[in-house]
Design a protein around this motif. Sequence first.
Motif, PDB file in Angstrom:
ATOM      1  N   LEU A  36       0.730  -0.721   0.401  1.00 58.03           N
ATOM      2  CA  LEU A  36      -0.300  -0.108   0.442  1.00 58.03           C
ATOM      3  C   LEU A  36       0.548   1.443  -0.210  1.00 58.03           C
ATOM      4  N   THR A  37       1.571   1.713   0.372  1.00 59.76           N
ATOM      5  CA  THR A  37       2.961   2.267   0.440  1.00 59.76           C
ATOM      6  C   THR A  37       3.890   2.458  -0.803  1.00 59.76           C
ATOM      7  N   ARG A  38       3.747   1.429  -1.688  1.00 60.69           N
ATOM      8  CA  ARG A  38       4.315   1.101  -3.136  1.00 60.69           C
ATOM      9  C   ARG A  38       3.312   2.064  -3.548  1.00 60.69           C
ATOM     10  N   ILE A  39       2.392   1.810  -3.993  1.00 60.24           N
ATOM     11  CA  ILE A  39       1.395   2.177  -4.675  1.00 60.24           C
ATOM     12  C   ILE A  39       1.014   4.106  -3.888  1.00 60.24           C
ATOM     13  N   SER A  40       0.954   4.001  -3.116  1.00 55.95           N
ATOM     14  CA  SER A  40       0.752   5.407  -2.243  1.00 55.95           C
ATOM     15  C   SER A  40       1.776   6.620  -2.871  1.00 55.95           C
ATOM     16  N   ILE A  41       3.011   6.307  -3.226  1.00 61.85           N
ATOM     17  CA  ILE A  41       4.413   7.293  -3.701  1.00 61.85           C
ATOM     18  C   ILE A  41       3.937   6.109  -5.165  1.00 61.85           C
TER      19      ILE A  41
END
Length: 605
Positions: free
Chosen positions: A407-412
Motif C-alpha cells: 500500500l505504501t508503494r501504491i501511495s508513492i
Amino acid sequence: MCGIFGCTSFREGVSKIIYDSLKKLEYRGYDSVGLATTHNGFIFVKKDQGKIEEVEKRLEISKLPGRCGIGHTRWATHGAPSKENAHPLTDCEGKIAVVHNGIIENYLELRDKLASAGHKLRSRTDSEVIAHLVEEFLSRGLTMEEAVRHATLLLRGSYAFALISASREDTIICVRMESPLVIGISRDFVCCSSDIPALPPEVENVVVMNDGELAILTPRAVTIEDLESGRQLPLRPLSKENVSALADKGGFTHYMIKEIYEQPQVALNVMSAPRPFILKLANELVKSDRVYLIGCGTSYHACIFGSYLLRFMADVDAHPVVASEFHDSCTKVTRGTAILAISQSGETADVLQVLRALRDKDVKLLALTNVLGSSITRLASLYVGLYAGPEIGVAATKTFIAQLLMLTRISIEVARIKEINRDLASSAEKLLKSSAKLIEKTLSVNESRAKDIAIDIALKNSAFFLARGINIVTALEGALKLKEISYIHAEGYPAGESKHGPIALVEEGYPCIFICPRDDTYNKMIGNIMEMKARGAFAISCIEEGDKDVGEISDRVFILPEIEFKPLAPALHVIPLQLLAYYTALVRGCDPDKPRNLAKSVTVT
C-alpha cells in the motif's frame, strides 16, 4: 514463495527422490507442480496445475527416467496457476530446464529483448527468461557455467534457481540471490532445496548457500563460486547432527514464529515486485473520485492504513470500510468510485460478496491479494499480488506486513502521478528500501523482551492497546493478535478515547500497551500513559531508540529503530506485538498455529 528441489545421483530413480522432497515443500506453494529429468541426451518434463498428489495420479511424475533432475511446487506470482505457467520451464529447443523461486524485477524488459532476438516464450512467468538467456549465451559459444553466470548477472530481483541441460546429464547448476537455497550431500547423491526440512534422510552434510553464489552439483562433487568473479569459494558444510536440529519447520517450533521471521524476506519481495502492475493500479486510483478500501480482520486494519496514507501522501478521497458492513454503511457508489478489496486468501466471503454485487455497475474493482488465481482475482478488473508466499499459521503476520508495504508503494506511485508531495514520496521510498534490514533489527532486539513481557501478562484476563493517528492500526492489530491466539480479551483503542469509558476498567496491574513513535502525537501519548499509570496500569510501551522520556514512565518497553517517515511506523511497531502474542500463547499453553474457532480463510458471510 515457491519450493525448488534438484538431485543428481549415481543411480536411476532420481524422480522419486525429487517427488518425495517436493511433498515436504508443498507448504511453500501448491497451485501447480512439475519435474524435469535428463536421460539419453533429452530432457523429460511433466507438470500441471494442482496439488502434488493430484498431479502424481494424473501424470506419474515420480516415474520419469534419469539420474539427474529438478522439481518445483508453485505459489503463483507472475501468471495465473496453469500448466503453461507451471515449472520447470524450458528454452526454445527444450534442451535447458529451470525451476525458480523469487521475483525477477526486470523480466518484462528481458522478455522483450529475448523476443526481439527470436526466442519463443510460452508462459506468462518471469522465470522463463532464465532458460532463454542461458540458451542465448550458449549460442554465442560460452560454456554452461559461463552462460548461467552471464545470464544471472542480467537479472534484477530476489531469486534462487536450479538448472539442468540435456548436454550435461549429471549436472545441476544453481544460484542464490536473496531467496533461500541449501545443498545436501550424501554418499549416493547431491541435492539442492529451498528448505532444510525437504532434504532426504540420507543427507549427511548440508551447505547453506549465500547470496551471490553459484553452485555446480554432480554426484561426485560440489563446487561453489562467487557469481560475479567466478572465484571458487570454500565449502562450509553443517554436520548431520546440526541438520536434524534444524529440520522441523525450518528450525522453528510453529509456523507462526517462522512466518514472523520471514518478514524481512517479504519486505525484499514487495520491493522487487514489478512496477508496471503497481503503476496500473495507481493510475486507476488517480482517475477515481472516491476510493473505498474493503477488507476483514487484519486486512481491514491494512485498509485503515492504506486510506490514511492515500489521503496523507496523495490527496485521495479514501475510506476504509469493513466488508461485511459495506452495503449497510450508506456508502456512496458512483461512476467515479473505485473499490480496492484487500484479502490475504482472495476467498474472504464478505469481500467477494461486495465485489459480486458491484460487478455489473460502472465501478472500478481493484484488489490486493496473496493468492493469484483466487476468486478475488477473477472478480477484480485489476489486481496486485502481495508476494508474501504461503502463510500456514491462521494468525496473519507476514501478509499484514506485505499489505502495509505494498500500500505504501501504491501511495508513492499515486503521489508521483499527481505530481504532489514529492518529498514525502521520496522519504517513503527511501524507508521502503531499508525496510528489510529494519524489520530484521526489530526482531533481534525485541524477541527476548517479548518472552519476558509474555510472562508478565499471561495470567491477565484483559489488555488495552492504545495509540493515536495512523498507529491506531498498530493498536488494533496488536490487540487482534493477542486475543486470537492467547485468548486474552484485548481491545485496540484511540488513546484519546480511552477516557470515555475504557479507563473505568483499569486497575492495579492492568496491562496497557502504548504505541509511541516520536511523531506529532508523541506528547499527547505521554499524557495518556500518565493517566493510565495513575490508575495502576502496567504500562508496556513501543518506543524508538533513545526515547528516555517514555522509557522512564513505562514498566516495560519494546525498542524500535527511529525512522524519518513516521507514517510507516506500523510496519515496525506491530512486529514486537506479534512476538508478544506468540510467546503469551505459549506461556498459556495455547497452540498459536491453530487457534480455536478460527480458520485461515473465512468463506462464509
